[in-house]
Design a protein around this motif. Sequence first.
Motif, PDB file in Angstrom:
ATOM      1  N   TYR A 197      -8.692  -5.117  14.769  1.00 24.59           N
ATOM      2  CA  TYR A 197      -7.699  -4.084  14.469  1.00 24.59           C
ATOM      3  C   TYR A 197      -7.933  -3.474  13.077  1.00 24.59           C
ATOM      4  O   TYR A 197      -7.071  -3.550  12.194  1.00 24.59           O
ATOM      5  CB  TYR A 197      -6.277  -4.661  14.539  1.00 24.59           C
ATOM      6  N   PRO A 198      -9.085  -2.853  12.852  1.00 24.61           N
ATOM      7  CA  PRO A 198      -9.381  -2.297  11.521  1.00 24.61           C
ATOM      8  C   PRO A 198      -8.420  -1.179  11.127  1.00 24.61           C
ATOM      9  O   PRO A 198      -7.911  -0.445  11.973  1.00 24.61           O
ATOM     10  CB  PRO A 198     -10.809  -1.773  11.679  1.00 24.61           C
ATOM     11  N   GLN A 199      -8.165  -1.092   9.827  1.00 27.98           N
ATOM     12  CA  GLN A 199      -7.359  -0.026   9.232  1.00 27.98           C
ATOM     13  C   GLN A 199      -8.267   0.789   8.315  1.00 27.98           C
ATOM     14  O   GLN A 199      -9.059   0.231   7.568  1.00 27.98           O
ATOM     15  CB  GLN A 199      -6.184  -0.605   8.454  1.00 27.98           C
ATOM     16  N   TYR A 200      -8.141   2.089   8.360  1.00 26.75           N
ATOM     17  CA  TYR A 200      -9.086   2.940   7.642  1.00 26.75           C
ATOM     18  C   TYR A 200      -8.921   2.895   6.132  1.00 26.75           C
ATOM     19  O   TYR A 200      -9.821   3.252   5.383  1.00 26.75           O
ATOM     20  CB  TYR A 200      -8.994   4.394   8.132  1.00 26.75           C
ATOM     21  N   ALA A 201      -7.750   2.445   5.654  1.00 24.06           N
ATOM     22  CA  ALA A 201      -7.520   2.375   4.204  1.00 24.06           C
ATOM     23  C   ALA A 201      -6.343   1.448   3.941  1.00 24.06           C
ATOM     24  O   ALA A 201      -5.512   1.207   4.821  1.00 24.06           O
ATOM     25  CB  ALA A 201      -7.253   3.760   3.617  1.00 24.06           C
ATOM     26  N   PHE A 202      -6.270   0.958   2.697  1.00 22.26           N
ATOM     27  CA  PHE A 202      -5.181   0.085   2.267  1.00 22.26           C
ATOM     28  C   PHE A 202      -4.532   0.662   1.014  1.00 22.26           C
ATOM     29  O   PHE A 202      -5.092   1.548   0.368  1.00 22.26           O
ATOM     30  CB  PHE A 202      -5.710  -1.330   2.006  1.00 22.26           C
ATOM     31  N   GLY A 203      -3.365   0.149   0.676  1.00 18.91           N
ATOM     32  CA  GLY A 203      -2.642   0.706  -0.450  1.00 18.91           C
ATOM     33  C   GLY A 203      -2.189   2.124  -0.156  1.00 18.91           C
ATOM     34  O   GLY A 203      -2.017   2.530   1.003  1.00 18.91           O
ATOM     35  N   GLU A 204      -1.997   2.921  -1.182  1.00 21.93           N
ATOM     36  CA  GLU A 204      -1.503   4.287  -0.987  1.00 21.93           C
ATOM     37  C   GLU A 204      -2.408   5.148  -0.111  1.00 21.93           C
ATOM     38  O   GLU A 204      -1.906   5.961   0.679  1.00 21.93           O
ATOM     39  CB  GLU A 204      -1.291   4.961  -2.351  1.00 21.93           C
ATOM     40  N   PRO A 205      -3.765   5.017  -0.190  1.00 20.94           N
ATOM     41  CA  PRO A 205      -4.600   5.822   0.713  1.00 20.94           C
ATOM     42  C   PRO A 205      -4.359   5.524   2.187  1.00 20.94           C
ATOM     43  O   PRO A 205      -4.676   6.346   3.046  1.00 20.94           O
ATOM     44  CB  PRO A 205      -6.028   5.446   0.297  1.00 20.94           C
ATOM     45  N   GLY A 206      -3.814   4.350   2.492  1.00 19.33           N
ATOM     46  CA  GLY A 206      -3.548   3.989   3.879  1.00 19.33           C
ATOM     47  C   GLY A 206      -2.135   4.278   4.330  1.00 19.33           C
ATOM     48  O   GLY A 206      -1.761   3.925   5.448  1.00 19.33           O
TER      49      GLY A 206
END
Length: 545
Positions: A197-206
């Motif tokens: 289940y990858p997420q394209y970004a973390f923190g505010e960019p996500g």
Amino acid sequence: MNRFPVSSRNRWWSCSLVAGLLAGWLSLVSVVAQTAQSGELRVEVVTGTPAKPTPVRVRLTQLGRVVRQLPPEAIGVMYGLWDHADGFAFQPDSSFYVNGRFRLKLPAGTYQLTLSKGPEFLDQYHQVVVTAGKTQQKTFRLTRWIDMAARGWYSTDGHIHIRRSPRENPLLMSWLQAEDVRVGVLLRMGDFWETYYPQYAFGEPGVYQQNNYLLVSGQEDPRTPELGHALGYGASDKVRFSKEYYYYDTVFDRLHQLGGLTGYAHHAETFHGYRGLTLDGLRGKVDVLEILQYCVDANPLRTAHYYHLLDLGFPVTATAGSDFPWCGQDHDHGSPEHSARIGNARFYVFTEQPLTSQSWKEGLKAGHTVVTSGPMLDFRINNARPGDRLNVKKGEKLTISVQAFGHQKQVPLERIELVGHGKVLASATNNQPGQSASRLSLQLEVDTLTRGIWLAARCFAGPQQAAHTTPIYVTVEGGGFHNPETADRYLKLSESYLREIEQELEKERDQPEFQLWHYKKGLKTRIAETREVIGELKKRFRQER
């Protein structure tokens, strides 16, 4: 060499052509006949003033059987166990999501239509009749029985597993809005070998935001059968140390450095999560614990390991999550009608600021949370809310207020309780004077405190419906809030969990999923550190008696 002579081949092709044309004609006749016996259902679902179409969950059945037909407006996003493509537009229970409108051509007959939008709205059940050759136009208005966002409380599903790229954001946002989940935490999941289940970004960019709704990234990693499943919320990046996989604290320390919160999933019950919770919780590395979820059994609220840490004087914030698409109220993953559902277990975060990823995270860090599968709770002591530290003088008066809100048909309240140090200190039921199935309340004044205590509110309603707040931590003249009556028992229990880990370390297993014994040296060091904490707590608790 040709298998048939030329003349035979020509006759064969001629017969095939005629047969094909005949089959096509019969198929067309069948479609025309079926269309003549069908009608069209057009549905609009609205809410608010003025009324506007709203994202909604729809389930269509006939004679108790699901209609396996999707409207073109159904919103599809790939999902499945282990990140496989097990589902798309149909939900596990064969519902589907639409942005307020849909149309379907259906065989003439009577159908049952179910509309829902999370626990703050009343579910609707309608019977609709489709007439051959006609269009049936229906508009339904959803009713909200409580508005928690208007009170500053924002619903959160802290445990969703769906892979996400920016392209899926608007679609997933519609799924959240159809369940009225204000914050959806999409967790990248890991195990010893791989991530899912990858997420394209973390923190505010996500972060993806539409009005008062947010999508944010997090992680459920590390995950092992010997130490449990770890959670990470709100960090500016993902963290994974493959060569130190069983050292959860290295991940927790790094997530904290990146501004995140850490904790354990599944009540710390499954996958021996209580072991990891003891190892990391007693060393002060745990911020949150998922105490409400449908992964363990049909009763979603389980607090044994939560009260363990609280009674030893460790503040931990209560969270909840659906673990979609893994967990539902039926717990039968093999069932074609498995009831996994986003938002079926959720927690609310309080913030006085407009909802942003930052204000949500600050509210979570402050412990301003209530977990629920239906009832809504308001708990205050003087001016303090759940998660607050309230330091008082001996004999100072405490004004305690607990209110539960429900709906007599959808969320029929049964009992409300004030819990202190794991014991019920006061309670009320719906058959008492002044109480009802839609509202329960407790009002108390206490001026006899001589030592600290953690206090929380909990509530039970209809089948599988419960709620629980994070405690308010009351201290007296700067002391602690631990429970001296249970301290020895919980310290012994903590020691027994450490011994369980030590026993596992001596088992050199052949099964590839059990890797704990490879980390013997590092885990023994961590066990020794935890035993030092237990020894210090024993000494301090004796001195305070």
